[in-house]
Motif scaffolding. Structure first.
Motif, short mmCIF file in Angstrom:
data_model
loop_
_atom_site.label_atom_id
_atom_site.label_comp_id
_atom_site.label_asym_id
_atom_site.label_seq_id
_atom_site.Cartn_x
_atom_site.Cartn_y
_atom_site.Cartn_z
N SER A 254 0.83 -1.21 0.00
CA SER A 254 0.00 0.00 0.00
C SER A 254 0.86 1.26 0.00
N TRP A 255 1.96 1.21 0.77
CA TRP A 255 2.90 2.35 0.80
C TRP A 255 3.46 2.62 -0.59
N TRP A 256 3.86 1.55 -1.28
CA TRP A 256 4.38 1.70 -2.64
C TRP A 256 3.29 2.20 -3.59
N GLN A 257 2.06 1.72 -3.47
CA GLN A 257 0.99 2.13 -4.37
C GLN A 257 0.73 3.63 -4.27
N THR A 258 0.84 4.18 -3.06
CA THR A 258 0.65 5.61 -2.89
C THR A 258 1.71 6.39 -3.67
N LEU A 259 2.96 5.92 -3.60
CA LEU A 259 4.03 6.60 -4.32
C LEU A 259 3.88 6.43 -5.83
N ALA A 260 3.45 5.25 -6.26
CA ALA A 260 3.25 5.02 -7.69
C ALA A 260 2.17 5.94 -8.24
N GLU A 261 1.11 6.14 -7.47
CA GLU A 261 0.05 7.05 -7.90
C GLU A 261 0.55 8.50 -7.93
N ALA A 262 1.35 8.87 -6.93
CA ALA A 262 1.93 10.22 -6.93
C ALA A 262 2.81 10.42 -8.16
N ASP A 263 3.56 9.40 -8.53
CA ASP A 263 4.39 9.50 -9.73
C ASP A 263 3.52 9.62 -10.98
N ARG A 264 2.43 8.88 -11.03
CA ARG A 264 1.55 8.90 -12.21
C ARG A 264 1.00 10.29 -12.48
N ILE A 265 0.70 11.03 -11.41
CA ILE A 265 0.12 12.37 -11.59
C ILE A 265 1.17 13.47 -11.45
N GLY A 266 2.44 13.08 -11.43
CA GLY A 266 3.51 14.07 -11.43
C GLY A 266 3.79 14.73 -10.09
N ARG A 267 3.49 14.03 -8.98
CA ARG A 267 3.67 14.63 -7.66
C ARG A 267 4.63 13.86 -6.77
N PHE A 268 5.31 12.89 -7.31
CA PHE A 268 6.29 12.13 -6.52
C PHE A 268 7.51 13.00 -6.23
N PHE A 269 8.00 12.92 -4.97
CA PHE A 269 9.24 13.62 -4.62
C PHE A 269 10.04 12.78 -3.64
N CYS A 270 11.32 12.62 -3.96
CA CYS A 270 12.28 11.95 -3.07
C CYS A 270 13.66 12.52 -3.35
N SER A 271 14.44 12.69 -2.30
CA SER A 271 15.81 13.17 -2.49
C SER A 271 16.72 12.58 -1.43
N ILE A 272 18.02 12.68 -1.70
CA ILE A 272 19.04 12.27 -0.73
C ILE A 272 20.26 13.15 -0.95
N THR A 273 20.95 13.46 0.14
CA THR A 273 22.10 14.37 0.07
C THR A 273 23.39 13.62 0.35
N GLY A 274 24.39 13.93 -0.46
CA GLY A 274 25.74 13.40 -0.24
C GLY A 274 26.74 14.54 -0.20
N PHE A 275 27.98 14.23 0.09
CA PHE A 275 29.01 15.25 0.28
C PHE A 275 30.26 14.89 -0.51
N ALA A 276 30.73 15.84 -1.29
CA ALA A 276 31.95 15.68 -2.07
C ALA A 276 33.08 16.39 -1.35
N MET A 277 34.09 15.63 -0.97
CA MET A 277 35.23 16.18 -0.23
C MET A 277 36.46 16.22 -1.12
N GLY A 278 37.15 17.35 -1.11
CA GLY A 278 38.46 17.46 -1.72
C GLY A 278 39.49 17.72 -0.63
N ALA A 279 40.68 17.16 -0.76
CA ALA A 279 41.71 17.34 0.27
C ALA A 279 43.09 17.11 -0.33
N THR A 280 44.09 17.69 0.31
CA THR A 280 45.48 17.58 -0.13
C THR A 280 46.25 16.68 0.82
N VAL A 281 47.08 15.80 0.23
CA VAL A 281 47.90 14.90 1.04
C VAL A 281 49.06 15.69 1.63
N SER A 282 49.33 15.47 2.90
CA SER A 282 50.37 16.21 3.61
C SER A 282 51.73 15.99 2.97
#
Length: 284
Positions: A254-282
């Motif tokens: 049922s949880w999945w069906q709700t998201l599938a319906e949201a996607d069908r009508i263009g209202r699905f939203f999901c995101s995740i955040t990651g972090f890109a690190m740059g660094a110099t070797v000593s």
């Protein structure tokens, strides 16, 4: 990134075919195509292109440089790096999975681009050999994240650069009317990863390894429904089989069906955040 175990409904009966939380065992899976397709889906998302550009920028000026791309998967990112270093430099792409390395080679190489099967915890290279090292979505899968991070530092010359990107899985957001079920699902999928907080730990981990000139860039990936479902469906099926998810099969459906319906009508939203690190070797 590479590898996955099959979920409890893998394949034939229409259930999930893989669990990306276990992206370290691709060569033991019946069909590596699932993982190759998953990586191609990910790389097609616009934010992944921005992540690749951020990581390349964090490595500094690349012309003529030597770079190791650890966890190269199908090698698409390594091929981009090879164009940047040019024929006067070289790029080595490594992956734990021989199936991924075979696919990377099949997609094409250059004289200054090679692919090799290697474990991130024990890279087969001398100390201080590369100008830079890159690892995208790799440390979060490593059983010994400290050893893998130290290996990245070891193989880079003093003054060289590292570029690392990992997610923080507790940052997942899903727009769903069932708040409590969604909170549980986010927790279960996050806890199913070996290093689910790797993204937020990058600065600390590499500071402890003596890195300096550390920079961090957050990237929030907005996921299409199809990609989101492929990302978490196997993990949820396994969590249910292990008794770690309190939802019944019908409640999860049922949880999945709700998201599938949201996607069908263009209202699905999901995101995740990651972090890109740059660094110099000593230098010492």
């Amino acid at each position: 990134m590479s590898g996955v175990n099959l979920g409890p409904k893998g394949g034939a009966n229409g259930g999930p075919k893989g669990n990306v939380a276990e992206f370290t065992t691709v060569d033991r899976a019946p069909d590596s195509a699932w993982f190759i397709e998953f990586m191609d889906m990910a790389n097609a998302i616009p934010e992944y292109g921005r992540i690749r550009r951020t990581l390349a920028a964090q490595l500094g000026q690349l012309g003529g440089k030597s770079i190791v791309d650890v966890g190269c998967g199908t090698g698409d990112d390594a091929r981009e790096l090879a164009k940047m270093v040019g024929s006067s430099g070289y790029v080595v792409g490594t992956d734990l999975s021989s199936a991924m390395v075979d696919e990377a080679r099949r997609r094409g190489t250059e004289p200054w681009l090679t692919f090799q099967t290697a474990d991130a915890n024990q890279l087969p290279y001398p100390d201080n050999i590369f100008h830079g090292a890159r690892a995208k979505l790799v440390l979060m899968h490593c059983a010994d994240i400290t050893a893998a991070a130290a290996e990245l530092v070891r193989v880079v010359r003093p003054g060289g650069r590292l570029a690392v990107f990992d997610y923080d899985f507790d940052t997942a957001t899903i727009d769903h009317p069932d708040v409590e079920a969604t909170r549980e699902i986010v927790r279960v999928t996050s806890d199913g990863h070996p290093n689910n907080w790797s993204g937020r730990q990058l600065v600390r981990r590499f500071s402890e390894l003596g890195m300096f000139e550390i920079s961090i860039n957050p990237h929030t990936v907005v996921m299409p429904y199809k990609f989101f479902r492929r990302t978490v469906e196997g993990r949820l099926a396994m969590a249910m089989a292990d008794g770690k998810l309190s939802l019944s099969p019908s409640e999860l459906d049922s949880w999945w069906q709700t998201l599938a319906e949201a996607d069908r009508i263009g209202r699905f939203f999901c995101s995740i955040t990651g972090f890109a690190m740059g660094a110099t070797v000593s230098q010492w």
